[in-house]
Design a protein around this motif. Structure first.
Motif, mmCIF file in Angstrom:
data_model
loop_
_atom_site.group_PDB
_atom_site.id
_atom_site.type_symbol
_atom_site.label_atom_id
_atom_site.label_comp_id
_atom_site.label_asym_id
_atom_site.label_seq_id
_atom_site.Cartn_x
_atom_site.Cartn_y
_atom_site.Cartn_z
ATOM 1 N N VAL A 71 0.832 -1.203 0.000
ATOM 2 C CA VAL A 71 0.000 0.000 0.000
ATOM 3 C C VAL A 71 0.866 1.252 0.000
ATOM 4 N N GLU A 72 1.997 1.218 0.711
ATOM 5 C CA GLU A 72 2.889 2.382 0.727
ATOM 6 C C GLU A 72 3.478 2.637 -0.652
ATOM 7 N N GLU A 73 3.904 1.585 -1.329
ATOM 8 C CA GLU A 73 4.464 1.754 -2.661
ATOM 9 C C GLU A 73 3.390 2.159 -3.667
ATOM 10 N N LEU A 74 2.203 1.600 -3.541
ATOM 11 C CA LEU A 74 1.105 1.985 -4.430
ATOM 12 C C LEU A 74 0.732 3.447 -4.232
ATOM 13 N N ALA A 75 0.765 3.910 -2.986
ATOM 14 C CA ALA A 75 0.466 5.321 -2.711
ATOM 15 C C ALA A 75 1.552 6.227 -3.282
ATOM 16 N N ARG A 76 2.800 5.800 -3.165
ATOM 17 C CA ARG A 76 3.889 6.596 -3.746
ATOM 18 C C ARG A 76 3.771 6.656 -5.255
ATOM 19 N N ASP A 96 10.523 11.515 -7.690
ATOM 20 C CA ASP A 96 11.850 12.139 -7.790
ATOM 21 C C ASP A 96 12.921 11.055 -7.676
ATOM 22 N N PRO A 97 13.724 10.839 -8.731
ATOM 23 C CA PRO A 97 14.738 9.780 -8.685
ATOM 24 C C PRO A 97 15.828 10.038 -7.653
ATOM 25 N N ALA A 98 15.971 11.293 -7.209
ATOM 26 C CA ALA A 98 16.962 11.579 -6.172
ATOM 27 C C ALA A 98 16.548 10.970 -4.832
ATOM 28 N N ARG A 99 15.274 10.679 -4.661
ATOM 29 C CA ARG A 99 14.786 10.067 -3.418
ATOM 30 C C ARG A 99 14.380 8.618 -3.617
ATOM 31 N N PHE A 100 13.759 8.321 -4.758
ATOM 32 C CA PHE A 100 13.291 6.970 -5.045
ATOM 33 C C PHE A 100 13.901 6.505 -6.376
ATOM 34 N N PRO A 101 14.968 5.702 -6.349
ATOM 35 C CA PRO A 101 15.586 5.239 -7.593
ATOM 36 C C PRO A 101 14.574 4.526 -8.494
ATOM 37 N N ASP A 142 8.972 -4.332 -3.448
ATOM 38 C CA ASP A 142 10.057 -4.587 -2.493
ATOM 39 C C ASP A 142 10.747 -3.288 -2.063
ATOM 40 N N ARG A 143 10.353 -2.195 -2.659
ATOM 41 C CA ARG A 143 10.965 -0.913 -2.348
ATOM 42 C C ARG A 143 10.582 -0.467 -0.933
ATOM 43 N N ASP A 144 11.512 0.198 -0.274
ATOM 44 C CA ASP A 144 11.182 0.869 0.977
ATOM 45 C C ASP A 144 10.586 2.223 0.596
#
Length: 404
Positions: free
Chosen positions: A276-281, A321-326, A334-336
């Protein structure tokens, strides 16, 4: 710079361009007036917590975007307040949205989700926004507040008129505001004469008891003015389901586009909270945070924004933003994804975030458990033509309890 059409059609490519070339830029706001758009993660996160960026419209110098026009009885809400009023009112209502209270609501939420899926039947096609993503949060927040069942559809219609104005009905938004004001006036009167076991009755009891205690001003201590009470009820109902409708609908849409991840979550439901966190991001419900007004000249990424002008913080741009989330355009369960800004940050962080997360997790769990076949049906779904909400107008889906 007028980016309205581009942002509606291709938001993430526009955000990419702006982050690289103009991370703080002058644009035309959603009502045709000027504003400053901020797109880099670090800038947006810092600005969300910057006390010099006020939500109080009295700090606007005028001529810029100010947000929805509401009557005083609905406008005295948390989205227009700074401390200490914001702190006082948020404290009064925060007890209804604690993690413990949310845990107590999980079983009723799941029961509601199951009933909605029962209505869909074992197989067929349906618009998952109208049949599932929208009614679930409406039922949950209306039950929490104590809104009669026969008025819930009305409120959905009114908020649609505010979030996605129809050019063919130029007076629809004004009519919706008038209808909502009448609705809350009647609802407050009803709750005063017939209180029940719901949040609105509790808030009315606190306000009326404090007001009658010694005749002191209703703003003292933990007291609510009448306008604050009505505005708070409006905000809880409006924000308490609108963002969650988008969150659930967008999550379903994203999983339809990523069948491998859908199958993975069906096999391992324990992965849903992190998912859910990754889907929200990845596809959050609100492209922009509520507008802000600098109380003094401030500098963001080398750009000076004068006091009193309007600042729009792009949550959607920050979350890609790739500077925060590659590799931000990749859905990676699996992303944090902790630290995403889909539900805000700082003292104005979404009050109902625990409830929105729980509803989305439970909605997805019930849907994936019920239907091993879940796939897009018909033409590509249409997004709302709005910069206030990132959500789908409809989501045609084919579903089946049996594998094909």
């Amino acid at each position: 710079m007028d980016l309205q059409a581009e942002l509606l059609e291709h938001p993430y490519s526009v955000y990419d361009r702006l982050r690289d070339s103009a991370p703080v830029c002058r644009i035309t706001g959603t009502d045709g007036t000027p504003a400053w758009l901020v797109t880099r993660y670090d800038d947006v996160r810092a600005a969300l917590a910057d006390r010099r960026l006020s939500l109080d419209k009295s700090h606007s110098k005028g001529g810029g975007y100010r947000g929805l026009a509401l009557p005083p009885a609905l406008d005295a809400n948390l989205l227009n307040m700074d401390p200490p009023d914001h702190t006082r009112i948020r404290r009064l209502v925060s007890r209804a949205f604690t993690p413990r209270r949310t845990e107590q609501l999980r079983a009723p939420i799941r029961a509601t989700a199951d009933r909605l899926l029962d209505d869909l039947g074992p197989a067929g096609t349906a618009d998952m926004v109208a049949a599932y993503a929208a009614p679930l949060p409406i039922i949950v927040i209306c039950d929490l507040l104590g809104v009669p069942e026969d008025r819930r559809l009305d409120f959905r219609t009114w908020t649609d008129a505010l979030i996605t104005p129809d050019p063919s009905r130029p007076h629809a938004a004004k009519e919706a505001v008038s209808a909502m004001l009448g609705f809350f006036t009647e609802l407050m009167a009803h709750k005063r004469t017939r209180p029940a076991d719901d949040l609105l009755s509790d808030l009315i009891a606190v306000r009326d008891a404090a007001d009658g205690a010694d005749g002191a001003d209703a703003r003292d201590g933990d007291r609510l003015s009448e306008d604050e009470l009505m505005s708070l009820a409006f905000l809880i109902l409006f924000a308490g389901y609108e963002n969650t409708v988008q969150l659930i609908g967008n999550a379903i849409h994203t999983l339809l586009e990523h069948p491998e991840e859908q199958a993975r979550l069906r096999k391992d439901p324990s992965a849903l909270p992190a998912a859910v966190e990754e889907l929200a991001r990845y596809e959050g419900p609100a492209p922009l945070a509520i507008r802000r007004f600098p109380t003094e000249d401030i500098t963001i990424s080398g750009v000076t924004v004068p006091a009193g002008e309007t600042v729009l913080l792009s949550l959607s741009a920050a979350n890609r933003d790739p500077a925060r989330f590659p590799r931000p355009d990749l859905l990676d369960l699996d992303r944090d994804a902790s630290g995403h800004l889909a539900l805000g940050h700082g003292i104005h962080y979404c009050l109902g975030a625990p409830l929105a997360r729980a509803e989305t997790e439970i909605a997805l769990a019930a849907l994936l458990e019920r239907y091993p076949v879940l796939e897009a049906a018909g033409p590509a779904p249409r997004w709302r033509p709005s910069l206030r909400a990132r959500g789908l107008l409809e989501l045609p889906v084919r579903y089946d309890t049996q594998h094909s």
